[in-house]
Write a protein that holds these residues in place. Structure first.
Motif, short mmCIF file in Angstrom:
data_model
loop_
_atom_site.label_atom_id
_atom_site.label_comp_id
_atom_site.label_asym_id
_atom_site.label_seq_id
_atom_site.Cartn_x
_atom_site.Cartn_y
_atom_site.Cartn_z
N THR A 25 0.82 -1.20 0.00
CA THR A 25 0.00 0.00 0.00
C THR A 25 0.86 1.26 0.00
OG1 THR A 25 -1.73 -1.18 1.19
CG2 THR A 25 -1.83 1.23 1.21
N GLY A 26 0.60 2.15 -0.97
CA GLY A 26 1.35 3.39 -1.09
C GLY A 26 2.49 3.33 -2.07
N ASP A 27 2.91 2.12 -2.49
CA ASP A 27 4.00 2.00 -3.46
C ASP A 27 3.55 2.44 -4.85
OD1 ASP A 27 5.69 1.02 -1.54
OD2 ASP A 27 5.59 -1.06 -2.20
N ARG A 28 4.50 2.99 -5.60
CA ARG A 28 4.21 3.35 -6.99
C ARG A 28 4.57 2.18 -7.90
NH1 ARG A 28 7.34 8.29 -9.76
NH2 ARG A 28 9.02 6.75 -9.63
N LEU A 29 3.67 1.85 -8.81
CA LEU A 29 3.93 0.79 -9.78
C LEU A 29 4.89 1.29 -10.85
CD1 LEU A 29 0.36 -0.72 -10.38
CD2 LEU A 29 2.15 -1.56 -8.86
N PRO A 30 5.52 0.38 -11.60
CA PRO A 30 6.34 0.81 -12.74
C PRO A 30 5.52 1.68 -13.69
CG PRO A 30 6.69 -1.51 -12.29
CD PRO A 30 5.54 -1.08 -11.42
N THR A 31 6.19 2.51 -14.45
CA THR A 31 5.50 3.40 -15.38
C THR A 31 4.87 2.61 -16.53
OG1 THR A 31 7.44 3.72 -16.78
CG2 THR A 31 7.18 5.20 -14.88
N GLU A 32 3.96 3.24 -17.24
CA GLU A 32 3.35 2.59 -18.40
C GLU A 32 4.41 2.15 -19.39
OE1 GLU A 32 0.47 5.10 -20.18
OE2 GLU A 32 -0.93 5.03 -18.49
N ALA A 33 5.41 3.00 -19.60
CA ALA A 33 6.48 2.66 -20.55
C ALA A 33 7.26 1.44 -20.08
CB ALA A 33 7.41 3.86 -20.73
N GLN A 34 7.56 1.38 -18.79
CA GLN A 34 8.31 0.24 -18.24
C GLN A 34 7.49 -1.05 -18.34
OE1 GLN A 34 8.98 1.99 -14.38
NE2 GLN A 34 11.16 2.37 -14.80
N LEU A 35 6.21 -0.97 -18.02
CA LEU A 35 5.36 -2.15 -18.10
C LEU A 35 5.18 -2.60 -19.55
CD1 LEU A 35 2.65 -1.22 -15.46
CD2 LEU A 35 4.32 -3.08 -15.27
N ALA A 36 5.04 -1.63 -20.46
CA ALA A 36 4.89 -1.97 -21.87
C ALA A 36 6.13 -2.69 -22.39
CB ALA A 36 4.62 -0.71 -22.68
N ALA A 37 7.29 -2.19 -21.99
CA ALA A 37 8.54 -2.83 -22.43
C ALA A 37 8.69 -4.22 -21.83
CB ALA A 37 9.73 -1.95 -22.04
N ALA A 38 8.32 -4.36 -20.55
CA ALA A 38 8.47 -5.65 -19.87
C ALA A 38 7.58 -6.72 -20.48
CB ALA A 38 8.17 -5.49 -18.38
N VAL A 59 -5.60 -0.02 -7.09
CA VAL A 59 -4.64 1.04 -7.35
C VAL A 59 -5.38 2.35 -7.61
CG1 VAL A 59 -2.98 -0.59 -8.37
CG2 VAL A 59 -4.54 0.69 -9.86
N HIS A 60 -4.65 3.45 -7.55
CA HIS A 60 -5.22 4.74 -7.92
C HIS A 60 -4.15 5.59 -8.59
CE1 HIS A 60 -3.45 5.43 -3.90
NE2 HIS A 60 -3.24 6.67 -4.31
N PRO A 61 -4.50 6.29 -9.67
CA PRO A 61 -3.53 7.14 -10.37
C PRO A 61 -3.45 8.52 -9.72
CG PRO A 61 -5.59 7.10 -11.58
CD PRO A 61 -5.77 6.18 -10.40
N ALA A 65 2.20 11.85 -11.31
CA ALA A 65 3.06 11.14 -10.36
C ALA A 65 3.13 9.65 -10.64
CB ALA A 65 2.56 11.37 -8.93
N GLY A 66 2.07 9.06 -11.22
CA GLY A 66 2.07 7.64 -11.50
C GLY A 66 0.86 6.93 -10.92
N VAL A 67 0.95 5.62 -10.86
CA VAL A 67 -0.13 4.78 -10.33
C VAL A 67 0.36 4.12 -9.06
CG1 VAL A 67 -1.61 2.79 -10.78
CG2 VAL A 67 -1.08 4.38 -12.63
N PHE A 68 -0.46 4.23 -7.99
CA PHE A 68 -0.04 3.77 -6.66
C PHE A 68 -0.97 2.69 -6.14
CE2 PHE A 68 1.76 7.87 -7.31
CZ PHE A 68 2.97 7.88 -6.63
N VAL A 69 -0.40 1.79 -5.34
CA VAL A 69 -1.18 0.72 -4.74
C VAL A 69 -2.05 1.31 -3.63
CG1 VAL A 69 -1.10 -1.46 -3.47
CG2 VAL A 69 0.57 -0.99 -5.27
N SER A 70 -3.35 1.06 -3.70
CA SER A 70 -4.25 1.58 -2.68
C SER A 70 -4.75 0.49 -1.74
CB SER A 70 -5.47 2.26 -3.32
OG SER A 70 -6.12 1.40 -4.23
N ALA A 71 -4.64 -0.75 -2.14
CA ALA A 71 -5.10 -1.84 -1.27
C ALA A 71 -4.37 -3.12 -1.64
CB ALA A 71 -6.60 -2.05 -1.40
N GLN A 72 -4.05 -3.91 -0.64
CA GLN A 72 -3.45 -5.21 -0.88
C GLN A 72 -4.52 -6.28 -0.93
OE1 GLN A 72 -0.36 -4.81 2.43
NE2 GLN A 72 0.80 -5.87 0.87
N VAL A 73 -4.21 -7.40 -1.56
CA VAL A 73 -5.14 -8.52 -1.61
C VAL A 73 -5.36 -9.04 -0.20
CG1 VAL A 73 -5.49 -10.85 -2.48
CG2 VAL A 73 -4.48 -9.11 -3.96
N THR A 74 -6.59 -9.37 0.13
CA THR A 74 -6.96 -9.79 1.48
C THR A 74 -6.78 -11.30 1.65
OG1 THR A 74 -8.60 -8.02 1.64
CG2 THR A 74 -8.84 -9.87 3.16
N ASP A 75 -6.04 -11.70 2.68
CA ASP A 75 -5.94 -13.11 3.05
C ASP A 75 -7.18 -13.48 3.86
OD1 ASP A 75 -3.55 -13.79 1.85
OD2 ASP A 75 -2.35 -13.16 3.56
#
Length: 238
Positions: A25-38, A59-61, A65-75
């Motif tokens: 939660t709160g981490d920024r995901l790789p950019t669109e360009a990075q994900l596209a290349a990957a 997630v939320h944009p 600034a980018g796209v950030f994790v807003s919630a983790q998967v619930t166990d």
């Protein structure tokens, strides 16, 4: 069956990364360009995958600034004693229930068999949504023997808690005596309730809960959002 769209594969991969703690939660995901290349795709395809995660509340944009994790998967532990509010609270999230309907009707064949009734006997049926941090993670339907639990609908209407409602009706405790899990694709109604894309993966659980004497008190069917919930087997007999 058609091939899984590439954007869906990317969305599932990112959901897995979040579930396994690579992004919290709160981490920024790789950019669109990075994900596209990957993934060897164009940015439009990546944008579609990120939009799907945003629709689910994962997630939320942030503009510029980018796209950030807003919630983790619930166990969510599945075991002999399953208590929704305790499970969600233990995961660090705020539990909630939304009542969709409460009716009393004739039991169908499956409900009657599970509850030790005759087909056509009255059952209270509770349809609702399970929430974690206000995000829907499951849609469910539970059937209860109406003659034995006449005041259950009123008790459920107060706060949606099955445990509290059963206690008010004289069932001090209950445990799970059977669980069946299958993987499915979300139908249009399930997708709408869970804010998923139609056809998204869901986990279908059918369970029977019984009182300490072994007498069934609940026959439940739950559809978990596969991309938001990880079901874990709880080996603790208590």
């Amino acid at each position: 069956m058609g091939q899984t769209p590439i954007w869906r594969t990317i969305a599932l991969a990112l959901t897995g990364d979040i579930a396994e703690g690579r992004y919290t939660t709160g981490d920024r995901l790789p950019t669109e360009a990075q994900l596209a290349a990957a993934h060897g795709v164009n940015r439009h395809t990546v944008r579609r995958a990120l939009a799907d995660l945003a629709e689910q509340g994962l997630v939320h944009p942030r503009r510029g600034a980018g796209v950030f994790v807003s919630a983790q998967v619930t166990d969510y532990p599945i075991g002999k004693r399953v208590r929704y509010h305790q499970n969600i609270s233990a995961s660090g999230k705020i539990p909630g229930k939304q009542v969709l309907s409460l009716i009393t009707r004739a039991a169908d064949v499956a409900e009657a068999e599970a509850l030790g009734l005759n087909p056509g006997d009255p059952v209270h049926v509770y349809d609702g949504l399970s929430l974690a941090d206000a995000h829907p993670i499951a849609v469910f339907q539970s059937a209860f023997p109406a003659v034995r639990l006449p005041g259950l609908p009123e008790a459920l209407a107060e706060n949606g808690s099955v445990t509290r409602a059963l206690q008010r009706c004289g069932v001090a405790d209950y445990t799970r005596i059977s669980t069946r899990l299958t993987a499915r694709a979300a139908d249009p109604v399930q997708a709408r309730h869970l804010r998923l894309t139609e056809g998204a993966p869901v986990l279908h659980s059918i369970c029977i809960n019984a009182d300490p004497s072994g007498r069934p008190v609940e026959y439940g069917k739950t559809i978990f959002a596969g991309e938001r919930v990880t079901l874990t087997l709880d080996d603790n007999p208590d």
